[in-house]
Design an enzyme around this catalytic site. Structure first.
Site, PDB file in Angstrom:
ATOM      1  N   LYS A 169      46.850   4.334  17.454  1.00 22.15           N
ATOM      2  CA  LYS A 169      47.287   4.965  16.211  1.00 22.15           C
ATOM      3  C   LYS A 169      47.925   6.328  16.489  1.00 22.15           C
ATOM      4  CE  LYS A 169      43.684   2.559  13.593  1.00 22.15           C
ATOM      5  NZ  LYS A 169      42.459   2.742  12.773  1.00 22.15           N
TER       6      LYS A 169
ATOM      7  N   PHE B  39      40.283   3.595   0.388  1.00 25.28           N
ATOM      8  CA  PHE B  39      40.926   4.367   1.459  1.00 25.28           C
ATOM      9  C   PHE B  39      42.292   3.820   1.866  1.00 25.28           C
ATOM     10  CE2 PHE B  39      38.036   1.249   3.424  1.00 25.28           C
ATOM     11  CZ  PHE B  39      38.914   0.552   4.245  1.00 25.28           C
TER      12      PHE B  39
ATOM     13  N   ARG C  69      37.113  -5.464  21.346  1.00 19.47           N
ATOM     14  CA  ARG C  69      36.394  -4.718  20.302  1.00 19.47           C
ATOM     15  C   ARG C  69      35.245  -3.903  20.911  1.00 19.47           C
ATOM     16  NH1 ARG C  69      38.482  -3.976  15.324  1.00 19.47           N
ATOM     17  NH2 ARG C  69      36.374  -3.824  14.537  1.00 19.47           N
TER      18      ARG C  69
ATOM     19  N   THR D  80      34.060   0.865  14.321  1.00 20.48           N
ATOM     20  CA  THR D  80      35.101   1.471  13.490  1.00 20.48           C
ATOM     21  C   THR D  80      34.790   2.935  13.198  1.00 20.48           C
ATOM     22  OG1 THR D  80      35.597  -0.672  12.503  1.00 20.48           O
ATOM     23  CG2 THR D  80      36.339   1.272  11.296  1.00 20.48           C
TER      24      THR D  80
ATOM     25  N   ARG E  40      36.461   4.876  21.100  1.00 23.89           N
ATOM     26  CA  ARG E  40      36.130   5.717  19.944  1.00 23.89           C
ATOM     27  C   ARG E  40      34.931   6.619  20.229  1.00 23.89           C
ATOM     28  NH1 ARG E  40      37.100   0.826  15.754  1.00 23.89           N
ATOM     29  NH2 ARG E  40      39.329   1.147  15.379  1.00 23.89           N
TER      30      ARG E  40
ATOM     31  N   ASN F 209      40.473   7.416  13.992  1.00 24.69           N
ATOM     32  CA  ASN F 209      39.667   6.727  15.011  1.00 24.69           C
ATOM     33  C   ASN F 209      40.474   6.139  16.167  1.00 24.69           C
ATOM     34  OD1 ASN F 209      40.699   4.461  13.756  1.00 24.69           O
ATOM     35  ND2 ASN F 209      38.727   3.682  13.048  1.00 24.69           N
TER      36      ASN F 209
ATOM     37  N   HIS G 171      43.321   0.569  16.847  1.00 28.17           N
ATOM     38  CA  HIS G 171      43.041  -0.635  16.058  1.00 28.17           C
ATOM     39  C   HIS G 171      42.988  -1.813  17.014  1.00 28.17           C
ATOM     40  CE1 HIS G 171      43.548  -3.870  13.081  1.00 28.17           C
ATOM     41  NE2 HIS G 171      44.386  -4.390  13.968  1.00 28.17           N
TER      42      HIS G 171
END
Length: 148
Positions: A9, A57, A85, A91, A102, A112, A115
């Protein structure tokens, strides 16, 4: 082999974490099949996050994703969705273990860093959206050293 979609991101790109993140997936033994640095417009971001459109959000998430460049990637490997993951972490960074992306690099859920597809089916959908032209067709010479 299974494929997953991973996106670094805007905060991850701005903070110079691209190489670190790619390195973690490569060191695990996964193969990079597609890679793009791009900025996306609002319509594209809304399409990517369509399943979250009813969430409070949603608008903030879309604004965040269009705020700067992202790195879109396709990775290949055995159980790459589930393992990817785990590499990424929860998350919410506050719930992410140290050693995860993260857990090591994020503090707030709204920033964070990364993705990752949450299931094989969502990976297929996301890869089709982000890589309509397809991905590179190659096999790593390291596969015999990684897979039984």
């Amino acid at each position: 082999m299974e494929h997953t979609f991973i996106m670094i991101k805007p905060d991850g790109v701005q903070r110079g974490l691209v190489g670190e993140i790619i390195g973690r997936f490569e060191k695990k033994g996964f193969s990079l099949k597609g890679l793009k640095l791009l900025t996306v417009d609002q319509a594209f971001a809304e399409k990517h996050y369509a399943d979250l459109s009813a969430k409070p959000f949603f608008n903030g998430l879309v604004e965040y994703i269009i705020s700067g460049p992202v790195v879109a990637m396709v990775w290949e490997g055995k159980n790459v969705v589930t393992t990817g993951r785990k590499i990424i972490g929860a998350t919410n960074p506050a719930e992410s273990a140290p050693g995860t992306i993260r857990g090591d690099f994020a503090i707030d859920i709204g920033r964070n860093v990364i993705h990752g597809s949450d299931a094989v089916e969502s990976a297929k959908k996301e890869i089709a959206l982000w890589f309509p032209e397809g991905v590179a067709n190659w096999s790593s010479s390291l596969h015999p050293w990684i897979y039984e």
